[in-house]
Design an enzyme around this catalytic site. Structure first.
Site, PDB file in Angstrom:
ATOM      1  N   THR A 124       1.449   2.173  -2.729  1.00 35.80           N
ATOM      2  CA  THR A 124       2.002   3.469  -3.157  1.00 35.80           C
ATOM      3  C   THR A 124       2.927   4.046  -2.089  1.00 35.80           C
ATOM      4  OG1 THR A 124      -0.029   4.498  -2.361  1.00 35.80           O
ATOM      5  CG2 THR A 124       0.117   4.088  -4.704  1.00 35.80           C
ATOM      6  N   THR A 125       2.477   3.993  -0.831  1.00 31.46           N
ATOM      7  CA  THR A 125       3.298   4.534   0.262  1.00 31.46           C
ATOM      8  C   THR A 125       4.582   3.725   0.392  1.00 31.46           C
ATOM      9  OG1 THR A 125       1.265   5.172   1.377  1.00 31.46           O
ATOM     10  CG2 THR A 125       3.258   5.202   2.696  1.00 31.46           C
ATOM     11  N   ASP A 175      -8.471   0.550  -4.544  1.00 31.36           N
ATOM     12  CA  ASP A 175      -7.295  -0.260  -4.203  1.00 31.36           C
ATOM     13  C   ASP A 175      -7.649  -1.744  -4.146  1.00 31.36           C
ATOM     14  OD1 ASP A 175      -6.102   2.162  -3.964  1.00 31.36           O
ATOM     15  OD2 ASP A 175      -5.371   1.911  -1.927  1.00 31.36           O
ATOM     16  N   ASP A 234      -4.011   7.468   1.573  1.00 33.78           N
ATOM     17  CA  ASP A 234      -3.584   6.849   0.316  1.00 33.78           C
ATOM     18  C   ASP A 234      -2.397   7.640  -0.223  1.00 33.78           C
ATOM     19  OD1 ASP A 234      -4.149   4.989  -1.963  1.00 33.78           O
ATOM     20  OD2 ASP A 234      -4.368   6.877  -3.019  1.00 33.78           O
TER      21      ASP A 234
END
Length: 550
Positions: free
Chosen positions: A96-97, A392, A63
């Site tokens: 997010t990545t 998520d 994550d």
């Protein structure tokens, strides 16, 4: 310095300063280092990171937000990129990545333009125009999704979890996720709002991920206060009390002088009578289960047990609020005011042994606006990563219900954006055109990385994607099938993401890239003799020798 004049010293001794292109390239290098740190985790075939802190505690995750939160980053520009991941996590839960990788790539492309003497403010203006156009293009790609379309919402949840360690169990977990989010969704003025704080997540090691369960009510990490109380209460009438069921200590210091044994007896009898009165008030209201935010006196516990009333004490304020939403009970501050209308209902209140701890389950509520998920797993690390995956999934499902628009995943929107923005750039002209073209190229990093992490030939995949998106058959839904190493229709493969995940990632990445580009002077104060300043983080990453600039 002119001859015969003293040099003018403005900055304190030991202050580091870098300016011009040196400062810009230094900042860009730090931001790229952050992006490279998480890049290998992108997509279903992405790898995990093992993070070990100074205490030896281990976190295993892929994550992006968690990785960047756990790493001690010192460089000020790198910290700004970490903020992108945090914002993305708070707003959308997923992506997010992607947001960090896009920010890194935008800066990489900007570096080439700065080398060609394109002014940073021109690049920033071009990036802003490109981002605005990108959000418009994404809106046109969007597919409508109804709040009751369980099948589509499950696909959204599975897509969010596919890259986590829970991948093999994602279909099972997605069903729990959709049920939980649907239960807590509220509709007002025709608009849906979902607060995922109303989904309580409890973790207990033991069993396997498939033992994870959804409870239509609340799970408390508490046990009944007295062993003689009933373990199970059916059709429970629930009282939520926000005051202590014990003798209140006086505000002022008081001294009671007792000169006669009979006075002592009177004093104790009065104390017992007061405590018994509290239990009588509870019984009179008709409550069969009591949850108290504060303490419960031993004598009160005894009397409650005698009356067959279940009780738990020191329940957290947040849990009391969730219990009120689940059971319909009202929080009572003054016990004298407690009456039947304040009570909530639950089909079952029971104490169960989960793993090595006793927990209270308040279940079978009529129309619970707050529910719980109990996560199980073989080890602590599995349970923690499952919790992150569920967070998520819950968040993206909530976002899909609130916005009602989803887009295909698998790099399909990014390739579409790249092609459309390249066309748009030619209509703009001037030096901004170069920045928009750079933006169009930068956005391709997502499908490129998805292919690379899956061990595929990224160049071939990109060529195939471009031909699918611009050929005669033209399919805007074609993306990278990382499992078969091919280009497929993502909607048919059920790879679906909320529109907000994409728009937020592009907006945040553009904003942080522009902010870093506009910095041409970094003045870093001297470190104190005793190491980092108070509250400042210790370790560094991608530093380039710059000091901390909090």
């Amino acid at each position: 310095m002119m001859t015969g004049q003293q040099p003018i010293i403005v900055l304190k001794e030991g202050t580091e300063r870098s300016k011009g292109k040196g400062a810009q390239f230094n900042n860009i290098a730090a931001a790229k280092a952050v992006a490279d740190a998480v890049r290998s985790t992108l997509g279903p075939r992405g790898m995990d990171k093992m993070l070990v802190d100074s205490m030896g505690d281990v976190v295993i995750t892929n994550d992006g937000a968690t990785i960047l939160k756990e790493i001690d980053i010192e460089h000020p520009a790198a910290k700004m990129v970490v903020e992108v991941a945090k914002t993305q996590d708070n707003e959308c839960g997923d992506g997010t990545t992607s947001a960090v990788v896009i920010a890194g790539e935008l800066l990489k492309k900007a570096e080439d333009l700065i080398d060609q003497n394109v002014h940073p403010t021109v690049i920033a203006a071009g990036y802003t125009r490109a981002a605005t156009e990108a959000i418009r293009i994404l809106g046109d790609m969007g597919l409508k999704v109804a709040a009751n379309d369980d099948a589509m919402l499950r696909k959204v949840a599975v897509t969010a979890m596919s890259s986590k360690a829970t991948g093999p169990n994602s279909v099972f977990l997605s069903e729990l996720t959709v049920k939980a989010v649907r239960a807590v969704a509220d509709k007002a003025d025709g608009k849906w709002t979902v607060d995922i704080e109303n989904v309580k997540v409890e973790k207990k090691n033991g069993g396997s991920i498939m033992d994870t369960e959804l409870v239509t009510g609340i799970i408390l990490d508490k046990e009944r206060v007295h062993p003689r109380m009933p373990k199970v209460v059916k059709n429970a009438r629930i009282a939520l009390i926000d005051s202590a069921l014990e003798i209140k200590k006086t505000e002022v210091d008081a001294k009671i002088q007792i000169t006669d044994p009979s006075q002592m007896e009177k004093f104790l009898t009065e104390e017992e009578r007061t405590l018994k009165h509290k239990v009588d008030l509870v019984k009179k209201s008709g409550a069969t289960a009591v949850f108290c935010q504060k303490g419960i006196d031993d004598l009160v516990q005894h009397y409650l047990a005698k009356e067959g009333i279940f009780a738990a004490r020191r329940v957290k304020k947040s849990d009391m609020d969730k219990m009120a939403r689940a059971t319909g009970a009202k929080l009572v501050t003054n016990l004298e005011d407690l009456n039947r209308s304040d009570l909530g209902f639950a089909g079952l209140v029971e104490e169960r042994k989960i793993g090595d701890a006793d927990m209270t389950f308040v279940t079978d509520c009529k129309n619970p606006k707050s529910v719980s998920i109990l996560i199980r797993g073989g080890t602590e690390h599995v349970v923690d990563e499952t919790e992150r995956a569920l967070h998520d999934a819950l968040k993206v499902t909530a976002v899909a219900i609130e916005d009602g628009i989803v887009v295909p995943g698998g790099g399909a929107p990014e390739i579409e954006l790249s092609l459309k923005l390249a066309e748009f750039a030619s209509t703009v002209g001037g030096r901004e055109q170069l920045a928009i073209e750079a933006f169009a190229k930068a956005i391709e990093i997502i499908p490129w990385t998805l292919a690379e992490n899956a061990g595929l030939d990224a160049i071939n995949i990109l060529i195939n994607l471009r031909s699918e998106h611009s050929g005669k058959k033209k399919s805007v839904q074609s993306g990278v099938d990382v499992y078969n190493g091919d280009v497929k229709d993502m909607v048919k493969l059920s790879v679906i993401e909320p529109l907000r995940v994409k728009t937020q990632a592009i907006t945040s990445a553009t904003e942080v890239a522009n902010m870093i580009l506009r910095i041409d002077d970094v003045i870093a104060a001297k470190r104190g003799a005793g190491g980092p300043p108070p509250g400042g983080p210790g370790g560094g990453m991608g530093g380039g020798g710059m000091g901390d600039m909090d």
